[in-house]
Design a protein around this motif. Structure first.
Motif, short mmCIF file in Angstrom:
data_model
loop_
_atom_site.label_atom_id
_atom_site.label_comp_id
_atom_site.label_asym_id
_atom_site.label_seq_id
_atom_site.Cartn_x
_atom_site.Cartn_y
_atom_site.Cartn_z
N VAL A 155 -3.05 -13.15 -14.14
CA VAL A 155 -2.56 -12.20 -13.34
C VAL A 155 -3.72 -11.08 -12.85
N LEU A 156 -4.02 -10.90 -13.86
CA LEU A 156 -5.67 -10.03 -13.58
C LEU A 156 -6.64 -9.71 -12.60
N ARG A 157 -7.01 -11.37 -12.87
CA ARG A 157 -7.53 -11.30 -11.38
C ARG A 157 -6.68 -11.52 -10.42
N GLU A 158 -5.68 -11.60 -9.85
CA GLU A 158 -4.53 -11.16 -8.81
C GLU A 158 -4.50 -10.06 -8.44
N GLY A 159 -4.44 -9.04 -9.55
CA GLY A 159 -4.26 -8.07 -9.52
C GLY A 159 -5.54 -6.92 -8.94
N ARG A 160 -7.03 -7.52 -9.59
CA ARG A 160 -8.34 -7.13 -8.91
C ARG A 160 -8.27 -7.39 -7.60
N LEU A 161 -7.76 -8.57 -7.21
CA LEU A 161 -8.31 -9.18 -5.88
C LEU A 161 -7.28 -8.33 -4.92
N SER A 162 -6.08 -7.88 -5.57
CA SER A 162 -4.97 -6.93 -4.46
C SER A 162 -5.68 -6.01 -4.19
N TRP A 163 -6.05 -4.99 -5.28
CA TRP A 163 -6.86 -3.60 -5.61
C TRP A 163 -7.93 -3.38 -4.86
N ALA A 164 -9.26 -4.68 -4.35
CA ALA A 164 -10.14 -5.15 -3.51
C ALA A 164 -9.79 -5.14 -1.67
N PHE A 165 -8.37 -5.69 -2.22
CA PHE A 165 -8.16 -6.13 -0.56
C PHE A 165 -8.02 -4.55 0.74
N VAL A 166 -6.99 -3.61 -0.85
CA VAL A 166 -5.92 -2.74 -0.17
C VAL A 166 -7.08 -1.00 -0.39
N VAL A 167 -7.74 -0.86 -1.14
CA VAL A 167 -8.15 -0.08 -1.63
C VAL A 167 -8.32 1.54 -1.38
N GLY A 168 -9.40 0.75 0.42
CA GLY A 168 -9.37 1.17 1.36
C GLY A 168 -8.19 1.82 2.47
N ASP A 169 -7.07 1.99 2.16
CA ASP A 169 -6.44 1.94 2.79
C ASP A 169 -4.54 2.59 2.55
N LEU A 170 -5.31 2.72 1.13
CA LEU A 170 -3.66 3.11 0.27
C LEU A 170 -3.31 5.09 0.32
N SER A 171 -5.03 5.87 1.56
CA SER A 171 -4.68 7.13 1.53
C SER A 171 -3.89 6.71 3.01
N SER A 172 -4.00 5.87 3.81
CA SER A 172 -3.12 6.18 4.92
C SER A 172 -1.68 5.41 5.00
N ALA A 173 -1.32 4.26 4.01
CA ALA A 173 -1.04 3.53 3.67
C ALA A 173 0.54 4.00 2.75
N VAL A 174 -0.10 3.76 1.48
CA VAL A 174 0.93 3.54 0.20
C VAL A 174 0.93 5.13 0.19
N ALA A 175 0.51 5.82 -0.25
CA ALA A 175 0.43 7.74 -0.37
C ALA A 175 1.15 8.08 0.61
N PRO A 176 0.78 7.93 1.72
CA PRO A 176 2.60 8.92 2.63
C PRO A 176 3.79 7.97 2.67
N ALA A 177 3.68 7.12 1.88
CA ALA A 177 5.09 6.62 2.14
C ALA A 177 6.08 7.11 0.92
N LEU A 178 4.93 6.98 -0.25
CA LEU A 178 5.31 7.78 -1.44
C LEU A 178 5.84 9.08 -1.01
N LEU A 179 5.41 10.30 -0.80
CA LEU A 179 5.41 11.18 -0.45
C LEU A 179 6.61 10.86 0.42
N PHE A 180 6.95 10.12 1.43
CA PHE A 180 7.77 10.48 1.98
C PHE A 180 9.37 9.98 1.62
N SER A 181 9.61 9.51 0.86
CA SER A 181 10.35 8.26 -0.36
C SER A 181 10.30 9.73 -1.52
N LEU A 182 9.57 10.43 -1.52
CA LEU A 182 10.09 11.77 -2.00
C LEU A 182 10.70 13.15 -1.43
#
Length: 286
Positions: A4-31
């Motif tokens: 589980v920890l390995r999958e979490g680290r791997l997921s993070w490695a794939f997406v970390v470069g896109d968090l500011s353009s995908a996850v953060a804006p969506a969270l803000l608009f939900s707020l």
């Protein structure tokens, strides 16, 4: 637990470069949607967790095939990515993509945003599996429609969409069509290797920088006409509008004057910050 920890680290490695353009804006608009409904504090944890879960799957589903089909490009431009360093095999990445797409569909149905889920999945397949992203027109259009899929879901999973919410969705969806070419200035060498025909490759770097400089200089007028003007001339609106205008003008100056690969990357990051600031403004104003 180790897996589980390995999958979490791997997921993070794939997406970390896109968090500011995908996850953060969506969270803000939900707020912003949560606030527009009365900002009940007992509902906030649920809003945050649901949005985070959905949009983590949203960006993971995109990043997996995007990086699978661009390994040679990433060897030049992003050598830290998981497939390049051998953290996972191509077969393993495809298997994870299939699982994530299934989980993403389930999450979309559960949260009542399945239509937006299907739209994003179609764009992922068209761009990364069928090769549509090799054309600048398809690539830029996919980013525009991706914003509709992103922000439409972010709002609707909290409360039904309104005409005002649609203005805040359509503004970035429309302006990103030309502006997203900023992203391609930093990746020209790698894009040529895999045969992509991005805007800078088709029209030339000089013309791209001039057009982007003008577009970002005009961006404050689009923001005022589409969302800030209708919100009324209140103090908070003026502060938000002024901050957004300043960031847009900084980007306009940087894209024309600063022309190294590292400078272009930082300039693109300013665009992601502008996008997040726009959605922070939605929280303040709506």
């Amino acid at each position: 637990m180790r897996d589980v920890l390995r999958e979490g680290r791997l997921s993070w490695a794939f997406v970390v470069g896109d968090l500011s353009s995908a996850v953060a804006p969506a969270l803000l608009f939900s707020l912003a949607a949560w606030k527009s409904e009365g900002a009940r504090w007992d509902e906030l944890p649920s809003v945050f967790v649901r949005s985070l879960l959905y949009f983590w799957l949203y960006i993971y589903a995109f990043c997996l095939p995007n990086q699978i089909t661009a390994i040679e490009e990433d060897r030049r431009n992003k050598p830290h990515r998981p497939l390049v360093v051998g953290a996972v095999s191509v077969r393993g990445a495809w298997l994870r993509w299939f699982v994530v797409m299934v989980l993403f569909s389930i999450a979309g149905a559960w949260l009542g945003v399945f239509a937006y889920t299907l739209l994003w999945q179609a764009l992922i397949v068209g761009s990364n599996v069928l090769g549509g992203a090799r054309s600048w027109v398809f690539k830029n259009l996919s980013m525009s429609l991706g914003i509709v899929a992103q922000l439409g879901a972010a709002w609707q999973m909290v409360t039904p969409l309104t005409p005002t919410a649609w203005r805040w969705i359509l503004l970035p969806a429309v302006v990103i069509f030309p502006l997203i070419s900023l992203q391609d200035l930093r990746d020209v060498e790698g894009d040529r290797v895999i045969g992509r025909r991005t805007f800078p490759i088709v029209f030339g770097e000089k013309a791209t920088r001039i057009l982007l400089g003008v577009a970002f200089a005009l961006l404050p007028f689009a923001v005022h006409g589409a969302v800030m003007g209708p919100a009324g001339a209140r103090g908070a609106a003026w502060v938000c509008e002024g901050t957004l205008a300043l960031v847009a003008l900084v980007i306009a100056a940087r894209v024309v004057l600063l022309r190294s690969k590292s400078a272009d990357h930082r300039t693109y990051m300013f665009l992601t910050y502008w996008y997040c600031l726009l959605l922070v403004s939605a929280i303040v104003i709506l």
